[in-house]
Motif scaffolding. Structure first.
Motif, mmCIF file in Angstrom:
data_model
loop_
_atom_site.group_PDB
_atom_site.id
_atom_site.type_symbol
_atom_site.label_atom_id
_atom_site.label_comp_id
_atom_site.label_asym_id
_atom_site.label_seq_id
_atom_site.Cartn_x
_atom_site.Cartn_y
_atom_site.Cartn_z
ATOM 1 N N ALA A 47 0.918 -1.304 -0.262
ATOM 2 C CA ALA A 47 -0.450 0.333 0.600
ATOM 3 C C ALA A 47 0.799 1.461 -0.372
ATOM 4 O O ALA A 47 0.836 1.949 -0.458
ATOM 5 N N ASP A 48 2.074 1.005 1.164
ATOM 6 C CA ASP A 48 2.933 2.016 0.671
ATOM 7 C C ASP A 48 3.682 3.261 -0.868
ATOM 8 O O ASP A 48 3.490 3.758 -0.285
ATOM 9 N N TYR A 49 3.801 1.841 -1.123
ATOM 10 C CA TYR A 49 5.087 2.283 -2.151
ATOM 11 C C TYR A 49 3.421 3.331 -3.473
ATOM 12 O O TYR A 49 4.054 3.361 -4.399
ATOM 13 N N MET A 50 2.047 2.581 -3.431
ATOM 14 C CA MET A 50 1.347 3.378 -3.727
ATOM 15 C C MET A 50 2.011 4.930 -3.542
ATOM 16 O O MET A 50 1.804 5.476 -5.104
ATOM 17 N N SER A 51 2.051 5.294 -2.535
ATOM 18 C CA SER A 51 1.917 6.867 -2.117
ATOM 19 C C SER A 51 3.041 7.395 -1.821
ATOM 20 O O SER A 51 3.218 8.347 -1.440
ATOM 21 N N LEU A 52 4.355 6.574 -1.471
ATOM 22 C CA LEU A 52 5.689 7.625 -0.647
ATOM 23 C C LEU A 52 6.337 7.040 -1.606
ATOM 24 O O LEU A 52 6.095 6.477 -2.751
ATOM 25 N N GLY A 53 7.277 7.521 -1.614
ATOM 26 C CA GLY A 53 8.704 8.409 -2.990
ATOM 27 C C GLY A 53 9.785 7.176 -2.638
ATOM 28 O O GLY A 53 9.707 6.414 -1.082
ATOM 29 N N ALA A 54 10.554 6.859 -3.162
ATOM 30 C CA ALA A 54 11.033 6.086 -3.317
ATOM 31 C C ALA A 54 12.488 6.086 -2.377
ATOM 32 O O ALA A 54 12.871 5.256 -1.824
ATOM 33 N N ALA A 55 12.820 6.825 -2.005
ATOM 34 C CA ALA A 55 13.950 7.116 -0.551
ATOM 35 C C ALA A 55 13.298 6.712 0.313
ATOM 36 O O ALA A 55 13.729 6.181 1.519
ATOM 37 N N ASP A 56 11.920 7.474 0.596
ATOM 38 C CA ASP A 56 11.401 6.224 2.094
ATOM 39 C C ASP A 56 11.717 5.123 2.030
ATOM 40 O O ASP A 56 11.406 4.370 2.814
ATOM 41 N N ILE A 57 10.479 4.085 0.824
ATOM 42 C CA ILE A 57 10.226 2.840 0.660
ATOM 43 C C ILE A 57 11.978 1.905 0.959
ATOM 44 O O ILE A 57 12.383 1.432 1.873
ATOM 45 N N GLN A 58 12.661 2.671 0.375
ATOM 46 C CA GLN A 58 13.830 2.124 0.330
ATOM 47 C C GLN A 58 14.794 2.322 1.321
ATOM 48 O O GLN A 58 15.724 0.895 1.940
ATOM 49 N N ARG A 59 14.814 3.254 2.350
ATOM 50 C CA ARG A 59 15.507 3.340 3.643
ATOM 51 C C ARG A 59 14.778 2.271 4.645
ATOM 52 O O ARG A 59 15.342 1.870 5.798
ATOM 53 N N MET B 261 12.548 -8.216 -1.004
ATOM 54 C CA MET B 261 14.167 -7.706 -2.273
ATOM 55 C C MET B 261 13.825 -6.857 -3.773
ATOM 56 O O MET B 261 14.328 -6.405 -3.854
ATOM 57 N N THR B 262 12.386 -7.626 -4.035
ATOM 58 C CA THR B 262 12.384 -6.764 -5.002
ATOM 59 C C THR B 262 11.543 -5.569 -4.892
ATOM 60 O O THR B 262 12.061 -4.664 -5.755
ATOM 61 N N LEU B 263 10.545 -5.431 -3.737
ATOM 62 C CA LEU B 263 10.276 -3.822 -4.103
ATOM 63 C C LEU B 263 11.739 -2.745 -3.349
ATOM 64 O O LEU B 263 11.703 -2.495 -3.925
ATOM 65 N N TYR B 264 13.021 -3.813 -2.640
ATOM 66 C CA TYR B 264 13.847 -3.067 -2.843
ATOM 67 C C TYR B 264 14.059 -2.051 -3.954
ATOM 68 O O TYR B 264 15.031 -1.719 -4.144
ATOM 69 N N ALA B 265 14.863 -3.095 -4.764
ATOM 70 C CA ALA B 265 15.059 -2.975 -5.897
ATOM 71 C C ALA B 265 14.580 -2.041 -6.699
ATOM 72 O O ALA B 265 15.478 -1.443 -8.272
ATOM 73 N N GLU C 67 9.834 14.562 -3.390
ATOM 74 C CA GLU C 67 9.049 13.232 -1.761
ATOM 75 C C GLU C 67 8.798 11.895 -2.633
ATOM 76 O O GLU C 67 8.933 10.676 -2.182
ATOM 77 N N LYS C 68 8.166 12.878 -3.719
ATOM 78 C CA LYS C 68 7.280 11.507 -4.472
ATOM 79 C C LYS C 68 7.484 10.345 -5.670
ATOM 80 O O LYS C 68 7.143 10.048 -6.010
ATOM 81 N N HIS C 69 9.112 11.461 -6.079
ATOM 82 C CA HIS C 69 9.623 10.744 -7.316
ATOM 83 C C HIS C 69 9.857 9.279 -6.477
ATOM 84 O O HIS C 69 10.203 8.440 -5.700
ATOM 85 N N CYS C 70 9.747 8.941 -8.092
ATOM 86 C CA CYS C 70 10.119 6.953 -7.732
ATOM 87 C C CYS C 70 11.133 7.166 -9.227
ATOM 88 O O CYS C 70 11.797 8.466 -9.898
ATOM 89 N N GLY C 71 11.763 5.993 -9.090
ATOM 90 C CA GLY C 71 13.204 6.013 -10.284
ATOM 91 C C GLY C 71 12.534 5.677 -11.692
ATOM 92 O O GLY C 71 13.274 6.442 -12.439
ATOM 93 N N THR C 72 11.850 4.809 -12.095
ATOM 94 C CA THR C 72 10.659 4.978 -13.153
ATOM 95 C C THR C 72 10.187 6.328 -14.442
ATOM 96 O O THR C 72 10.501 6.462 -14.732
ATOM 97 N N LEU C 73 9.755 7.170 -13.204
ATOM 98 C CA LEU C 73 9.665 8.953 -13.760
ATOM 99 C C LEU C 73 10.898 9.381 -14.266
ATOM 100 O O LEU C 73 11.543 10.107 -15.580
ATOM 101 N N ARG C 74 11.688 8.880 -13.431
ATOM 102 C CA ARG C 74 12.946 9.357 -14.030
ATOM 103 C C ARG C 74 13.686 8.900 -15.178
ATOM 104 O O ARG C 74 14.087 9.606 -16.324
ATOM 105 N N MET C 75 13.553 7.428 -14.899
ATOM 106 C CA MET C 75 13.822 6.856 -16.112
ATOM 107 C C MET C 75 12.944 7.161 -17.841
ATOM 108 O O MET C 75 13.443 7.330 -19.366
ATOM 109 N N LEU C 76 11.851 7.737 -17.254
ATOM 110 C CA LEU C 76 10.941 7.911 -18.573
ATOM 111 C C LEU C 76 11.374 9.237 -19.456
ATOM 112 O O LEU C 76 11.333 9.819 -19.749
ATOM 113 N N LEU C 77 11.863 10.220 -17.759
ATOM 114 C CA LEU C 77 12.172 11.130 -18.248
ATOM 115 C C LEU C 77 13.678 11.623 -19.117
ATOM 116 O O LEU C 77 13.866 12.135 -20.466
ATOM 117 N N GLU C 78 14.581 10.517 -18.688
ATOM 118 C CA GLU C 78 15.629 9.804 -19.783
ATOM 119 C C GLU C 78 15.076 9.428 -21.401
ATOM 120 O O GLU C 78 15.658 10.568 -21.989
#
Length: 375
Positions: free
Chosen positions: A128-140, A166-170, A360-371
């Motif tokens: 549930a948290d993955y859907m609303s929190l940013g990657a940094a919070d989840i990673q920590r 581990m999958t979530l962390y990745a 704080e809401k950013h995630c890796g896939t958004l950055r990849m889409l920007l690239e």
């Protein structure tokens, strides 16, 4: 990484393409004007010899994986022996935090950690948290919990917990660290296999394939993982749906439009057979999320009509509490603008869209889409 580990990666990626060792040698020779032999490829795969930097670049190019994936030092080390000091602690966090994480791990071993049921509840909360929190919070949080669960790998059920965590962390890594993400996805798949739980084995691979395919990175390995998931079980599930879409993304970017469209239709059938979910969780796929996935696929395939219809359908049901997913849809629009020839407009729209989302809401896939858009 040992030469054996590199060889295993090369073999997996080669077989995923249906190539013989001779075909792989020929592909490298044609692309780089070399005189590589089948026997030398065999030597790599059996761990008899390690490819040098030049051939790592060649393999990266023809197998469509980042060079760092082939060079990743911890990609195939046994999770039970490696520990997170070779992954999370020393590679991703400051020394003091590394010390804190080590203390957490030893404390869990000495005093015991959460019960399997408590871990399942934690994973539900992560979904549930993955859907609303940013990657940094989840990673920590995930780094902390991985240190604990690593000390509890005494039965199949705990390997299943570890694999999903581990999958979530990745998924929290951005593209500059994508080799780390791939290494964690590989270890998650191995952990899932130790659990001997079919749903976990399919879900870990499917979620990894979706992340890589959606982000447009590591497409060769995304295809490998997707094919593995589909071979393990064809029973409709969120994991199978993720795998099917992940492979469709990879093939769309590689120019195989017909197969990508076929996989999109297959994904819809899997979704219908497994039943739409009303859960707001990374472990579930609601109608709005499926349409969001199809929006990006259609944008990559250049089918603007389908992309717009999918976006509109997604927006009608998208919960207002999930602004990051609305940002994803806007990034799909930016991609369509760029692909239609309006590069300046597409780039500007993408930048403005991402800037409007709190960092704080950013995630890796958004950055990849920007690239992808700016490329």
């Amino acid at each position: 990484m040992t030469s054996v580990a590199i060889g295993e990666v090369v073999r997996e990626l080669r077989r995923a393409r249906g190539w013989s060792q001779g075909r792989l040698a020929s592909e490298i020779n044609d692309a780089f004007a070399t005189s590589l032999t089948r026997e030398y490829v065999s030597g790599w795969e059996r761990g008899k010899v390690r490819p040098g930097p030049f051939y790592v670049r060649c393999l990266s190019s023809v197998l469509d994986v980042p060079p760092a994936v082939l060079e990743q030092e911890t990609a195939r080390q046994d999770l039970a022996l490696q520990g997170l000091t070779g992954g999370v602690a020393t590679a991703s966090v400051a020394p003091q935090l590394a010390a804190d994480l080590l203390a957490v791990g030893f404390t869990a071993r000495l005093r015991g950690g959460p019960s399997p049921q408590e871990w399942e509840e934690k994973l539900t909360a992560y979904g549930a948290d993955y859907m609303s929190l940013g990657a940094a919070d989840i990673q920590r949080r995930a780094a902390h919990d991985l240190m604990v669960v690593q000390q509890q790998l005494d039965d199949d059920r705990m390997w299943s917990v570890a694999a999903r965590l581990m999958t979530l962390y990745a998924t929290t890594f951005t593209w500059p660290d994508q080799a780390k993400a791939v290494a964690w996805f590989r270890m998650a798949a191995e952990a899932a296999d130790r659990s001997d739980d079919v749903r976990t084995r399919v879900w870990t691979r499917g979620r990894a394939a979706l992340t890589l395919g959606y982000g447009g990175k590591g497409l060769g390995y995304a295809t490998v993982l997707a094919d593995q998931a589909m071979a393990i079980s064809d029973k409709p599930s969120a994991g199978l749906l993720n795998a099917t879409l992940g492979k469709a993304y990879a093939l769309a970017l590689q120019g195989d439009k017909a197969t990508a469209l076929d996989l999109a239709d297959r994904a819809r059938r899997v979704f219908d057979a497994s039943g739409p979910s009303t859960q707001v969780s990374d472990y579930a796929v609601a109608h709005w999320r499926l349409n969001g996935f199809l929006s990006l696929l259609s944008a990559r395939l250049g089918d603007e009509d389908r992309a717009v219809r999918a976006q509109e359908a997604a927006r009608r049901e998208l919960p207002a509490s999930l602004p990051r997913f609305a940002t994803h849809l806007d990034m799909h629009t930016a991609l369509m603008l760029t692909r239609s020839g309006d590069k300046a407009g597409g780039h500007a729209h993408a930048r403005a869209t991402l800037d409007a989302l709190p960092r704080e809401k950013h995630c890796g896939t958004l950055r990849m889409l920007l690239e992808e858009i700016e490329a």
